[in-house]
Design a protein around this motif. Structure first.
Motif, PDB file in Angstrom:
ATOM      1  N   ARG A 125       0.839  -1.208   0.000  1.00 50.30           N
ATOM      2  CA  ARG A 125       0.000   0.000   0.000  1.00 50.30           C
ATOM      3  C   ARG A 125       0.871   1.253   0.000  1.00 50.30           C
ATOM      4  O   ARG A 125       0.557   2.236  -0.679  1.00 50.30           O
ATOM      5  CB  ARG A 125      -0.930  -0.006   1.216  1.00 50.30           C
ATOM      6  CG  ARG A 125      -2.081  -0.967   1.090  1.00 50.30           C
ATOM      7  CD  ARG A 125      -3.070  -0.806   2.271  1.00 50.30           C
ATOM      8  NE  ARG A 125      -3.701  -2.063   2.501  1.00 50.30           N
ATOM      9  CZ  ARG A 125      -3.379  -2.957   3.440  1.00 50.30           C
ATOM     10  NH1 ARG A 125      -2.415  -2.707   4.305  1.00 50.30           N
ATOM     11  NH2 ARG A 125      -4.031  -4.088   3.540  1.00 50.30           N
ATOM     12  N   GLN A 126       1.960   1.221   0.753  1.00 52.37           N
ATOM     13  CA  GLN A 126       2.864   2.376   0.782  1.00 52.37           C
ATOM     14  C   GLN A 126       3.507   2.594  -0.582  1.00 52.37           C
ATOM     15  O   GLN A 126       3.672   3.735  -1.019  1.00 52.37           O
ATOM     16  CB  GLN A 126       3.930   2.184   1.857  1.00 52.37           C
ATOM     17  CG  GLN A 126       3.387   2.297   3.255  1.00 52.37           C
ATOM     18  CD  GLN A 126       4.445   2.017   4.315  1.00 52.37           C
ATOM     19  OE1 GLN A 126       5.604   1.759   4.002  1.00 52.37           O
ATOM     20  NE2 GLN A 126       4.043   2.053   5.569  1.00 52.37           N
ATOM     21  N   ILE A 127       3.862   1.514  -1.264  1.00 51.75           N
ATOM     22  CA  ILE A 127       4.424   1.637  -2.611  1.00 51.75           C
ATOM     23  C   ILE A 127       3.393   2.277  -3.530  1.00 51.75           C
ATOM     24  O   ILE A 127       3.718   3.188  -4.310  1.00 51.75           O
ATOM     25  CB  ILE A 127       4.872   0.257  -3.147  1.00 51.75           C
ATOM     26  CG1 ILE A 127       6.092  -0.236  -2.367  1.00 51.75           C
ATOM     27  CG2 ILE A 127       5.167   0.321  -4.643  1.00 51.75           C
ATOM     28  CD1 ILE A 127       6.461  -1.683  -2.639  1.00 51.75           C
ATOM     29  N   ALA A 128       2.138   1.827  -3.432  1.00 48.11           N
ATOM     30  CA  ALA A 128       1.081   2.391  -4.271  1.00 48.11           C
ATOM     31  C   ALA A 128       0.893   3.875  -3.986  1.00 48.11           C
ATOM     32  O   ALA A 128       0.749   4.685  -4.923  1.00 48.11           O
ATOM     33  CB  ALA A 128      -0.228   1.639  -4.053  1.00 48.11           C
ATOM     34  N   ARG A 129       0.910   4.260  -2.704  1.00 44.24           N
ATOM     35  CA  ARG A 129       0.766   5.686  -2.361  1.00 44.24           C
ATOM     36  C   ARG A 129       1.933   6.504  -2.915  1.00 44.24           C
ATOM     37  O   ARG A 129       1.750   7.623  -3.399  1.00 44.24           O
ATOM     38  CB  ARG A 129       0.668   5.853  -0.848  1.00 44.24           C
ATOM     39  CG  ARG A 129      -0.694   5.475  -0.290  1.00 44.24           C
ATOM     40  CD  ARG A 129      -0.865   5.934   1.153  1.00 44.24           C
ATOM     41  NE  ARG A 129      -0.008   5.229   2.086  1.00 44.24           N
ATOM     42  CZ  ARG A 129      -0.328   4.096   2.706  1.00 44.24           C
ATOM     43  NH1 ARG A 129      -1.491   3.534   2.503  1.00 44.24           N
ATOM     44  NH2 ARG A 129       0.516   3.534   3.553  1.00 44.24           N
ATOM     45  N   ALA A 130       3.128   5.938  -2.850  1.00 44.95           N
ATOM     46  CA  ALA A 130       4.297   6.651  -3.376  1.00 44.95           C
ATOM     47  C   ALA A 130       4.189   6.825  -4.886  1.00 44.95           C
ATOM     48  O   ALA A 130       4.523   7.889  -5.426  1.00 44.95           O
ATOM     49  CB  ALA A 130       5.571   5.904  -3.016  1.00 44.95           C
ATOM     50  N   ILE A 131       3.704   5.818  -5.579  1.00 46.71           N
ATOM     51  CA  ILE A 131       3.539   5.918  -7.031  1.00 46.71           C
ATOM     52  C   ILE A 131       2.480   6.959  -7.363  1.00 46.71           C
ATOM     53  O   ILE A 131       2.655   7.777  -8.269  1.00 46.71           O
ATOM     54  CB  ILE A 131       3.179   4.541  -7.632  1.00 46.71           C
ATOM     55  CG1 ILE A 131       4.381   3.596  -7.522  1.00 46.71           C
ATOM     56  CG2 ILE A 131       2.727   4.672  -9.082  1.00 46.71           C
ATOM     57  CD1 ILE A 131       4.057   2.151  -7.854  1.00 46.71           C
ATOM     58  N   GLU A 132       1.372   6.935  -6.602  1.00 47.14           N
ATOM     59  CA  GLU A 132       0.307   7.911  -6.852  1.00 47.14           C
ATOM     60  C   GLU A 132       0.769   9.331  -6.577  1.00 47.14           C
ATOM     61  O   GLU A 132       0.340  10.276  -7.237  1.00 47.14           O
ATOM     62  CB  GLU A 132      -0.916   7.584  -5.983  1.00 47.14           C
ATOM     63  CG  GLU A 132      -1.647   6.347  -6.433  1.00 47.14           C
ATOM     64  CD  GLU A 132      -2.694   5.876  -5.425  1.00 47.14           C
ATOM     65  OE1 GLU A 132      -2.625   6.274  -4.239  1.00 47.14           O
ATOM     66  OE2 GLU A 132      -3.562   5.089  -5.845  1.00 47.14           O
ATOM     67  N   ALA A 133       1.653   9.519  -5.592  1.00 47.82           N
ATOM     68  CA  ALA A 133       2.149  10.848  -5.252  1.00 47.82           C
ATOM     69  C   ALA A 133       3.052  11.399  -6.354  1.00 47.82           C
ATOM     70  O   ALA A 133       3.207  12.614  -6.491  1.00 47.82           O
ATOM     71  CB  ALA A 133       2.894  10.808  -3.928  1.00 47.82           C
TER      72      ALA A 133
END
Length: 119
Positions: free
Chosen positions: A102-110
């Motif tokens: 989930r943190q990886i996904a948030r970083a990609i979205e950011a």
């Protein structure tokens, strides 16, 4: 060659996280069932019987006849508690992996960090 799509990449990571969270939930439920079995006399007796049968199946016939073995109730209870702890540990590992995804996904979205101008 396809263009990089950050939304699709983030969605992929979130799907992986969801799958891991589902598996973690299943392990948590199995751990709860094992803990419950550790306090159930019928389940303890079933575990003792199963272990005795496994001994008879693995030991040479003469040895099994001469030295019949059935584990004590405390041993069976401890085995069930150990299995509950193992399952809970696996659930925790899966939950930690899901959170990392989930943190990886948030970083990609950011998006990428802005590049500071050269001084």
């Amino acid at each position: 060659m396809k263009a990089y799509d950050p939304a699709a990449e983030a969605s992929s990571w979130l799907a992986k996280a969801s799958g891991l969270a589902g598996r973690a939930k299943a392990f948590r439920q199995a751990a709860k069932a094992a803990r419950s079995a550790a306090s159930d006399p019928a389940a303890i007796e079933a575990a003792r019987d199963a272990e005795a049968e496994a001994y008879r199946a693995s030991a040479p016939a003469a040895v099994a006849r001469l030295f019949p073995w059935r584990p004590p109730a405390d041993w069976a209870r401890a085995r069930l508690e150990l299995e509950a702890a193992r399952l809970a540990g696996e659930a925790a590992r899966l939950e930690a992996s899901a959170e990392a995804f989930r943190q990886i996904a948030r970083a990609i979205e950011a998006g990428p960090d802005p590049v500071p101008p050269e001084a």
